[in-house]
Design an enzyme around this catalytic site. Structure first.
Site, PDB file in Angstrom:
ATOM      1  N   CYS A  54      11.510   5.997  15.288  1.00 48.73           N
ATOM      2  CA  CYS A  54      11.284   6.123  16.740  1.00 48.73           C
ATOM      3  C   CYS A  54      12.433   6.822  17.466  1.00 48.73           C
ATOM      4  O   CYS A  54      12.269   7.267  18.601  1.00 48.73           O
ATOM      5  CB  CYS A  54      11.028   4.756  17.352  1.00 48.73           C
ATOM      6  SG  CYS A  54       9.617   3.930  16.620  1.00 48.73           S
ATOM      7  N   HIS A 111      12.133   5.303  24.880  1.00 51.04           N
ATOM      8  CA  HIS A 111      11.104   5.258  23.838  1.00 51.04           C
ATOM      9  C   HIS A 111      10.067   4.233  24.280  1.00 51.04           C
ATOM     10  O   HIS A 111      10.415   3.136  24.725  1.00 51.04           O
ATOM     11  CB  HIS A 111      11.736   4.861  22.501  1.00 51.04           C
ATOM     12  CG  HIS A 111      10.718   4.451  21.480  1.00 51.04           C
ATOM     13  ND1 HIS A 111       9.612   5.226  21.191  1.00 51.04           N
ATOM     14  CD2 HIS A 111      10.620   3.332  20.703  1.00 51.04           C
ATOM     15  CE1 HIS A 111       8.890   4.606  20.269  1.00 51.04           C
ATOM     16  NE2 HIS A 111       9.475   3.465  19.962  1.00 51.04           N
ATOM     17  N   ASN A 120       2.705   2.972  21.260  1.00 55.61           N
ATOM     18  CA  ASN A 120       3.974   3.386  20.655  1.00 55.61           C
ATOM     19  C   ASN A 120       3.688   4.546  19.693  1.00 55.61           C
ATOM     20  O   ASN A 120       3.093   4.343  18.636  1.00 55.61           O
ATOM     21  CB  ASN A 120       4.592   2.191  19.924  1.00 55.61           C
ATOM     22  CG  ASN A 120       5.920   2.532  19.260  1.00 55.61           C
ATOM     23  OD1 ASN A 120       6.279   3.696  19.120  1.00 55.61           O
ATOM     24  ND2 ASN A 120       6.631   1.507  18.839  1.00 55.61           N
TER      25      ASN A 120
HETATM   26  O1  UT7 Z   1       9.145   1.322  18.027  1.00 58.26           O
HETATM   27  C1  UT7 Z   1      10.046   0.587  17.283  1.00 58.26           C
HETATM   28  C2  UT7 Z   1      10.438  -0.590  17.949  1.00 58.26           C
HETATM   29  N1  UT7 Z   1       9.399  -1.601  18.007  1.00 58.26           N
HETATM   30  C3  UT7 Z   1       9.419  -2.425  19.007  1.00 58.26           C
HETATM   31  O2  UT7 Z   1      10.208  -2.239  19.886  1.00 58.26           O
HETATM   32  C4  UT7 Z   1       8.529  -3.641  19.018  1.00 58.26           C
HETATM   33  C5  UT7 Z   1       9.354  -4.823  19.425  1.00 58.26           C
HETATM   34  N2  UT7 Z   1       8.642  -6.101  19.512  1.00 58.26           N
HETATM   35  C6  UT7 Z   1       7.646  -6.303  20.396  1.00 58.26           C
HETATM   36  O3  UT7 Z   1       7.253  -5.406  21.113  1.00 58.26           O
HETATM   37  C7  UT7 Z   1       7.070  -7.699  20.486  1.00 58.26           C
HETATM   38  O4  UT7 Z   1       7.857  -8.597  19.738  1.00 58.26           O
HETATM   39  C8  UT7 Z   1       5.597  -7.783  20.020  1.00 58.26           C
HETATM   40  C9  UT7 Z   1       4.697  -7.087  21.024  1.00 58.26           C
HETATM   41  C10 UT7 Z   1       5.467  -7.141  18.660  1.00 58.26           C
HETATM   42  C11 UT7 Z   1       5.147  -9.234  19.926  1.00 58.26           C
HETATM   43  O5  UT7 Z   1       5.379  -9.911  21.155  1.00 58.26           O
HETATM   44  P1  UT7 Z   1       6.087 -11.356  21.145  1.00 58.26           P
HETATM   45  O6  UT7 Z   1       6.067 -11.837  22.539  1.00 58.26           O
HETATM   46  O7  UT7 Z   1       7.416 -11.197  20.482  1.00 58.26           O
HETATM   47  O8  UT7 Z   1       5.078 -12.224  20.315  1.00 58.26           O
HETATM   48  P2  UT7 Z   1       5.350 -13.052  18.967  1.00 58.26           P
HETATM   49  O9  UT7 Z   1       5.575 -12.147  17.824  1.00 58.26           O
HETATM   50  O10 UT7 Z   1       6.378 -14.096  19.263  1.00 58.26           O
HETATM   51  O11 UT7 Z   1       3.963 -13.783  18.767  1.00 58.26           O
HETATM   52  C12 UT7 Z   1       3.492 -14.780  19.684  1.00 58.26           C
HETATM   53  C13 UT7 Z   1       2.173 -15.316  19.191  1.00 58.26           C
HETATM   54  C14 UT7 Z   1       2.177 -15.738  17.722  1.00 58.26           C
HETATM   55  O12 UT7 Z   1       1.362 -16.893  17.606  1.00 58.26           O
HETATM   56  P3  UT7 Z   1       2.014 -18.362  17.513  1.00 58.26           P
HETATM   57  O13 UT7 Z   1       2.893 -18.333  16.289  1.00 58.26           O
HETATM   58  O14 UT7 Z   1       2.792 -18.525  18.785  1.00 58.26           O
HETATM   59  O15 UT7 Z   1       0.834 -19.262  17.401  1.00 58.26           O
HETATM   60  C15 UT7 Z   1       1.519 -14.592  17.021  1.00 58.26           C
HETATM   61  O16 UT7 Z   1       0.880 -14.974  15.820  1.00 58.26           O
HETATM   62  O17 UT7 Z   1       1.170 -14.300  19.290  1.00 58.26           O
HETATM   63  C16 UT7 Z   1       0.502 -14.153  18.030  1.00 58.26           C
HETATM   64  N3  UT7 Z   1       0.070 -12.763  17.884  1.00 58.26           N
HETATM   65  C17 UT7 Z   1      -1.045 -12.279  18.433  1.00 58.26           C
HETATM   66  N4  UT7 Z   1      -2.011 -12.868  19.159  1.00 58.26           N
HETATM   67  C18 UT7 Z   1      -3.031 -12.083  19.587  1.00 58.26           C
HETATM   68  C19 UT7 Z   1       0.729 -11.754  17.232  1.00 58.26           C
HETATM   69  N5  UT7 Z   1       0.022 -10.613  17.364  1.00 58.26           N
HETATM   70  C20 UT7 Z   1      -1.070 -10.920  18.101  1.00 58.26           C
HETATM   71  C21 UT7 Z   1      -2.158 -10.160  18.577  1.00 58.26           C
HETATM   72  N6  UT7 Z   1      -3.104 -10.783  19.311  1.00 58.26           N
HETATM   73  N7  UT7 Z   1      -2.288  -8.830  18.330  1.00 58.26           N
END
Ligand code: UT7
Length: 328
Positions: free
Chosen positions: A122, A255, A285
């Site tokens: 990225c 980004h 992204n």
């Molecule tokens: O380009 C390179 C750089 N990449 C990035 O910058 C990405 C950086 N990270 C992020 O943007 C965020 O961490 C995400 C968007 C990937 C995830 O957001 P988050 O607020 O960190 O969510 P999380 O990973 O803590 O997940 C929260 C909950 C989990 O469920 P439990 O364990 O709380 O029951 C996940 O299993 O959301 C669940 N979950 C989803 N639910 C519905 C994960 N993906 C999904 C989904 N739909 N697509």
């Protein structure tokens, strides 16, 4: 310190044209609800993404790079034959070899130009822009085509809801030209491979067979925290190098990974979101393509005006991160 050209005038580089391209296929969050256990509400709240574009059957990075480049050349008002350097930032090259830059060169009908790819995920576009700036200031190029092009949909596991909802395809390009007046003012790049496990697609080709998992995997929360920390740090570094402060910035072009990362970085820097160019909502992204896509959007809609200061920053797999500050 820039090199001196004929007559002792300092050599600089500046962007003289931008272009971008998005594939015609659009995938909304509602479409994704039918593929994986997710919801429009979750995706928008956690990432800011509403929809993304995906390459159509057979559409490759070089095809998208070609359209974006033609638009950038048109905006710059120069012919392809004047380009003497092509750098394509991509994580999803058309093929293992030759480089996508060489394929793009051929598609543009350019017979002579240094051409190579940059792979910094990225951060690829800021790495490529910095490289082209150094080529120009070193006197080895006069008109560089710098492109970010990605077909990330090829690297997605459509059963993994933690990644497949986040990424999209597209391309953006700029023409960076030798200039007597400063355009690019400062750049800082970093990499730390010990963090490579946080965001990876580990597959490789060995003896004709795919070895390992070829799909993108990510520890989202760890990436999020890392991103906000290093992005604000690298922005402060380029500002310090240019003896400028955040208030001097007219536009931040981050980004486009996640609206919450952009908001957290802006907050840490004390920058209003009014000054942040956001396209993640309709592009997703697009890795190395995201900054030139956002830049072209803000140039064409008239937000970015001559004389303004534009700061680009990115972080991605590697981990790599960096920032480029320029005067438009
Ligand atoms: O380009 C390179 C750089 N990449 C990035 O910058 C990405 C950086 N990270 C992020 O943007 C965020 O961490 C995400 C968007 C990937 C995830 O957001 P988050 O607020 O960190 O969510 P999380 O990973 O803590 O997940 C929260 C909950 C989990 O469920 P439990 O364990 O709380 O029951 C996940 O299993 O959301 C669940 N979950 C989803 N639910 C519905 C994960 N993906 C999904 C989904 N739909 N697509």
């Amino acid at each position: 310190m820039p090199a001196k050209g004929k007559g002792g005038i300092l050599i600089h580089s500046r962007i003289v044209g931008t272009g971008s391209y998005l594939p015609s296929r659009v995938l909304t969050n509602f479409d994704l609800e039918k593929l994986v256990d997710t919801s429009h509400e979750w995706i928008v709240t956690r990432s800011g993404i509403v929809e993304r574009h995906l390459a159509v059957e057979g559409e490759q990075a070089s095809d998208m790079a070609f359209h974006a480049s033609q638009r950038a050349l048109g905006a710059a008002g120069i012919g392809a034959d004047e380009i003497d350097l092509i750098i394509v930032a991509t994580t999803t090259p058309d093929q293992i070899l030759p480089s996508t830059a060489c394929i793009l060169q051929d598609k543009l009908g350019i017979k002579k130009a240094v051409a190579f790819d940059v792979q910094a995920v990225c951060s690829g576009f800021v790495y490529a822009l910095n490289t082209a700036d150094l080529y120009i200031r070193g006197g080895q190029a006069s008109n560089a085509l710098v492109v970010g092009a990605e077909v990330l949909s090829h690297l997605l596991n459509w059963e993994d809801r933690t990644t497949c909802v986040l990424f999209g395809d597209g391309a953006g390009a700029v023409v960076l030209q030798r200039s007597d007046v400063p355009g690019i003012l400062a750049a800082r790049l970093h990499a730390n491979g010990s963090y490579r496990g946080m965001l990876s697609a580990e597959g490789s080709i060995r003896n004709g067979a795919v070895f390992g998992n070829p799909f993108i995997r990510m520890d989202g929360q760890a990436v999020f925290k890392f991103a906000v920390k290093v992005l604000s740090e690298v922005v402060e570094e380029v500002l310090a190098e240019s003896k400028m402060v955040c208030n001097d910035i007219d536009w931040l072009i981050p980004h486009q990974a996640n609206i919450r990362i952009m908001e957290a970085t802006a907050k840490k820097l004390g920058l209003s979101m009014d000054k942040v160019v956001v396209t993640v909502d309709y592009h997703g992204n697009t890795s190395a393509a995201s900054i030139p896509l956002a830049l072209d959007t803000a140039v064409r809609d008239g937000r970015i005006q001559p004389g303004q200061h534009v700061l680009m920053e990115a972080v991605g797999g590697g981990f790599t991160w960096g920032a480029v500050l320029l005067r438009w």
